[in-house]
Scaffold this active site. Structure first.
Site, short mmCIF file in Angstrom:
data_model
loop_
_atom_site.label_atom_id
_atom_site.label_comp_id
_atom_site.label_asym_id
_atom_site.label_seq_id
_atom_site.Cartn_x
_atom_site.Cartn_y
_atom_site.Cartn_z
N GLU A 192 0.82 -1.20 0.00
CA GLU A 192 0.00 0.00 0.00
C GLU A 192 0.86 1.25 0.00
O GLU A 192 2.00 1.26 0.47
CB GLU A 192 -0.90 0.00 1.23
CG GLU A 192 -0.13 -0.01 2.53
CD GLU A 192 -1.05 -0.14 3.73
OE1 GLU A 192 -1.72 -1.17 3.84
OE2 GLU A 192 -1.11 0.79 4.53
N CYS B 263 3.60 8.41 0.55
CA CYS B 263 4.21 7.52 1.52
C CYS B 263 4.27 6.15 0.87
O CYS B 263 3.24 5.60 0.48
CB CYS B 263 3.31 7.49 2.77
SG CYS B 263 3.80 6.25 3.96
N CYS C 93 6.82 -7.07 6.99
CA CYS C 93 7.99 -6.57 7.71
C CYS C 93 8.40 -7.62 8.74
O CYS C 93 7.56 -8.36 9.23
CB CYS C 93 7.62 -5.26 8.43
SG CYS C 93 9.01 -4.45 9.27
N CYS D 101 7.38 -4.90 15.49
CA CYS D 101 6.86 -3.90 16.44
C CYS D 101 5.42 -4.25 16.80
O CYS D 101 4.61 -4.52 15.92
CB CYS D 101 6.93 -2.50 15.84
SG CYS D 101 8.59 -2.01 15.36
N CYS E 248 2.21 -2.40 15.32
CA CYS E 248 2.18 -2.15 13.87
C CYS E 248 1.49 -3.27 13.10
O CYS E 248 1.81 -4.45 13.29
CB CYS E 248 3.60 -1.97 13.36
SG CYS E 248 3.69 -1.65 11.60
#
Ligand code: SAH
Length: 341
Positions: A90, A103, A110, A114, A117
């Site tokens: 995205e 962005c 990932c 975290c 997230c």
């Protein structure tokens, strides 16, 4: 090898390797990054023989818009792109008075883990090529018919975990559509050794550090990377980056109720950052379905900001753009993937 991920210098080397004239590199680069073609056959001033050779030697990254959401509140646009093989990423377009900022994602998923997230919930699928990072910018620019002036690499993924492609991407942006380094921000969860490496390059990009805590104990509760690099090491690397490049570093700090938002936390953070060339961006944490972190209250956020500012640390509170379209932090990709599973 993705031909769209090569800088002009790398393309020149490739032309030499293939026994071609080096000036072909400039022509090919122009087709890929200025005219932004989707296939090698569209390069009409390149001979058929060379086009065939290119097709045999390289792959060519392409991405397609699969969904587009436009916020009714503030014109923020969220794009979902298909990279092929069911890989979805995205990107977000934000319209500001100074221009259009996108962005972009640097990885599909990932592996940093975290806990607040959404991008990390299913782990890392794969890193993006420099060409795929560039295509997010090109496709959005084509879609809105206006120039993109700023890029933030803050979508899904950890850019410094995809270091070589990131550096190629930064160079390509300067060479092709001419977005200068000062208009590009790279956000990292704090891979200190990579930050040190980046500083050596003396680029003019803005470095944003996702700090989200005033000390190691709290940081380790939400960010596994804090077990690898201490907060002192991360801030030390960021301070060196500012010294070497003269660029002000941004620290991002997502405020989570009862976790990192007390006045003591603000004082401790102020002490660590005091006197360095920096700016703190406070972010009311976005609720993510997979965790139970709650956003701090508005007055808590304001009090936190006041403490930092009283210590001379420039502080802003991030406006929430596109909240009606799930524009934040990997949420849309996650929802899309859950829906189509
Ligand atoms: N991996 C990079 C860039 C991608 S994350 C990094 O860590 O900086 C982009 C930013 O969004 C980071 O500051 C990240 O910590 C933040 N973020 C992630 N999930 C969030 C959430 N639920 N609410 C607020 N900010 C979040």
């Amino acid at each position: 090898m993705d031909i769209r991920s090569l800088t002009t210098a790398q393309l020149k080397e490739e032309m030499v390797r293939l026994g071609e004239k080096p000036f072909r590199a400039g022509q090919i680069f122009d087709w890929l990054h200025v005219k932004q073609v989707g296939s090698i056959d569209e390069m009409t001033d390149i001979s058929k023989a060379l086009r065939e050779k290119l097709k045999a030697e390289y792959t060519l990254s392409n991405i397609e818009i699969v969904e587009k959401l436009i916020s009714k509140q503030d014109n923020t646009r969220k794009y979902l792109f298909d990279l092929g093989n069911d890989i979805i990423i995205e990107s977000v377009l934000m319209k500001y008075s100074y221009g259009n900022a996108v962005c972009i994602s640097s990885q599909a998923g990932c592996r940093m883990g975290c806990r607040f997230c959404a991008s990390t919930v299913d782990g890392l699928e794969r890193s993006l090529t420099a060409g795929e990072m560039a295509l997010q910018v090109y496709k959005i620019q084509q879609d809105i018919g206006e120039r993109i002036s700023n890029i933030v690499i803050m979508g899904s993924g950890e850019p410094l975990d995809n270091y070589d492609q990131l550096i190629a991407f930064l160079k390509i942006m300067g060479e092709g559509i001419k977005i200068g380094q000062r208009h590009i921000t790279v956000s990292t969860c704090g891979l200190a050794d990579r930050i040190e490496q980046l500083a050596q390059l003396k680029l003019q990009i803005t470095l944003a550090i996702s700090l989200h805590a005033p000390n190691d104990d709290i940081r380790r509760m939400t960010m596994p990377i804090a077990n690898k690099y201490s907060i002192d090491r991360v801030i030390g690397a960021a301070k060196d980056y500012a010294n070497v490049t003269g660029r002000r570093v941004t620290y991002e700090y997502a405020l989570i109720k009862g976790v990192n938002d007390s006045e003591d936390n603000a004082h401790e953070l102020a002490q660590r950052l005091c006197g360095s060339l920096c700016h703190v961006n406070l972010i009311p944490v976005n609720d993510v379905r997979e965790n139970n972190f709650i956003r701090s209250e508005e007055r808590t956020i304001k009090a936190f900001a006041d403490i930092l500012q009283a210590k001379g640390i420039e502080t802003t509170i991030r406006r929430r753009l596109g909240s009606d379209i799930n524009a934040a932090c990997g949420q849309l990709r996650k929802h899309y993937k859950d829906k189509t599973k």
